[in-house]
Design a protein around this motif. Structure first.
Motif, PDB file in Angstrom:
ATOM      1  N   ASP A 193       5.072   0.697   1.291  1.00 49.68           N
ATOM      2  CA  ASP A 193       5.451  -0.494   2.249  1.00 49.68           C
ATOM      3  C   ASP A 193       7.161  -0.875   1.647  1.00 49.68           C
ATOM      4  OD1 ASP A 193       2.919  -0.848   3.757  1.00 49.68           O
ATOM      5  OD2 ASP A 193       1.738  -2.013   1.765  1.00 49.68           O
ATOM      6  N   HIS A 238      -6.170   4.781   1.773  1.00 55.78           N
ATOM      7  CA  HIS A 238      -6.450   3.529   0.269  1.00 55.78           C
ATOM      8  C   HIS A 238      -5.312   3.202   0.732  1.00 55.78           C
ATOM      9  CE1 HIS A 238     -10.540   6.528   0.432  1.00 55.78           C
ATOM     10  NE2 HIS A 238      -9.685   7.465   0.721  1.00 55.78           N
ATOM     11  N   GLY A 239      -4.537   3.522   0.782  1.00 55.30           N
ATOM     12  CA  GLY A 239      -3.874   2.673   0.293  1.00 55.30           C
ATOM     13  C   GLY A 239      -2.799   1.487  -0.664  1.00 55.30           C
ATOM     14  N   GLU A 240      -3.901   0.480  -0.202  1.00 51.13           N
ATOM     15  CA  GLU A 240      -3.978  -0.392  -1.345  1.00 51.13           C
ATOM     16  C   GLU A 240      -4.059  -0.441  -2.643  1.00 51.13           C
ATOM     17  OE1 GLU A 240      -2.569  -4.182  -0.662  1.00 51.13           O
ATOM     18  OE2 GLU A 240      -2.369  -3.183   1.268  1.00 51.13           O
ATOM     19  N   GLY A 258       0.872  -1.105  -0.439  1.00 49.23           N
ATOM     20  CA  GLY A 258      -0.198  -0.033   0.037  1.00 49.23           C
ATOM     21  C   GLY A 258       0.834   1.397  -0.409  1.00 49.23           C
ATOM     22  N   ALA A 267      -9.126   6.660  -3.925  1.00 46.62           N
ATOM     23  CA  ALA A 267      -7.674   6.834  -3.691  1.00 46.62           C
ATOM     24  C   ALA A 267      -7.825   7.712  -4.489  1.00 46.62           C
ATOM     25  CB  ALA A 267      -7.577   5.686  -4.018  1.00 46.62           C
ATOM     26  N   GLU A 293       0.727   5.214   1.391  1.00 46.56           N
ATOM     27  CA  GLU A 293      -0.095   6.011   2.627  1.00 46.56           C
ATOM     28  C   GLU A 293       1.329   7.545   2.051  1.00 46.56           C
ATOM     29  OE1 GLU A 293       0.869   4.974   6.260  1.00 46.56           O
ATOM     30  OE2 GLU A 293      -0.904   3.595   6.396  1.00 46.56           O
ATOM     31  N   ALA A 309      -1.895   2.111  -4.205  1.00 45.25           N
ATOM     32  CA  ALA A 309      -1.251   1.137  -5.539  1.00 45.25           C
ATOM     33  C   ALA A 309      -1.355   0.382  -6.503  1.00 45.25           C
ATOM     34  CB  ALA A 309       0.035   0.470  -4.250  1.00 45.25           C
ATOM     35  N   GLU A 310      -2.508   0.166  -6.285  1.00 40.67           N
ATOM     36  CA  GLU A 310      -3.463  -1.040  -7.196  1.00 40.67           C
ATOM     37  C   GLU A 310      -2.886   0.310  -8.957  1.00 40.67           C
ATOM     38  OE1 GLU A 310      -7.254  -2.353  -6.036  1.00 40.67           O
ATOM     39  OE2 GLU A 310      -6.167  -3.923  -5.429  1.00 40.67           O
TER      40      GLU A 310
END
Length: 112
Positions: A112, A31-33, A2, A88, A4, A36-37
């Motif tokens: 991460d 909204h980290g994940e 993720g 996000a 941040e 990242a996506e």
């Protein structure tokens, strides 16, 4: 994995966590994940700035870089596959705009 986001009033001190807390203006941690996506959909070495965000390390944008990255938001929104990714990117846009309009500030992407 993720990512941040933190908006700082000055360049945050990467080596001193306590020092970087004193410059924190605003953070986005929910909204980290999804962020990242959606950033992973960007072509490496493509146009713009956001492709260079390191999902495993830290990346910092100053006000000028944040202003430039704002131009990528509309295209990034078209890459969103669900409501979490849209939220996000919308949050990212708000922090980029805040950084671009706050003299001396930095947006810190914490991977991460």
């Amino acid at each position: 994995m993720g990512i941040e986001l933190e908006l700082h009033s000055v360049r945050p001190a990467r080596s001193n966590w306590n020092m970087s807390r004193t410059s924190l203006l605003r953070g986005s941690y929910e909204h980290g994940e999804a962020l990242a996506e959606v950033l992973a959909t960007l072509k490496v070495n493509g146009p713009g700035k956001l492709w260079a965000v390191d999902p495993y390390g830290n990346t910092q944008f100053n006000e000028q870089e944040s202003q430039a990255a704002l131009g990528e938001i509309a295209g990034l929104l078209t890459q969103c596959s669900d409501a979490a990714q849209t939220a996000a990117v919308t949050d990212l846009a708000a922090l980029l705009k805040a950084c671009a309009t706050t003299p001396g500030s930095y947006l810190w992407f914490i991977g991460d």
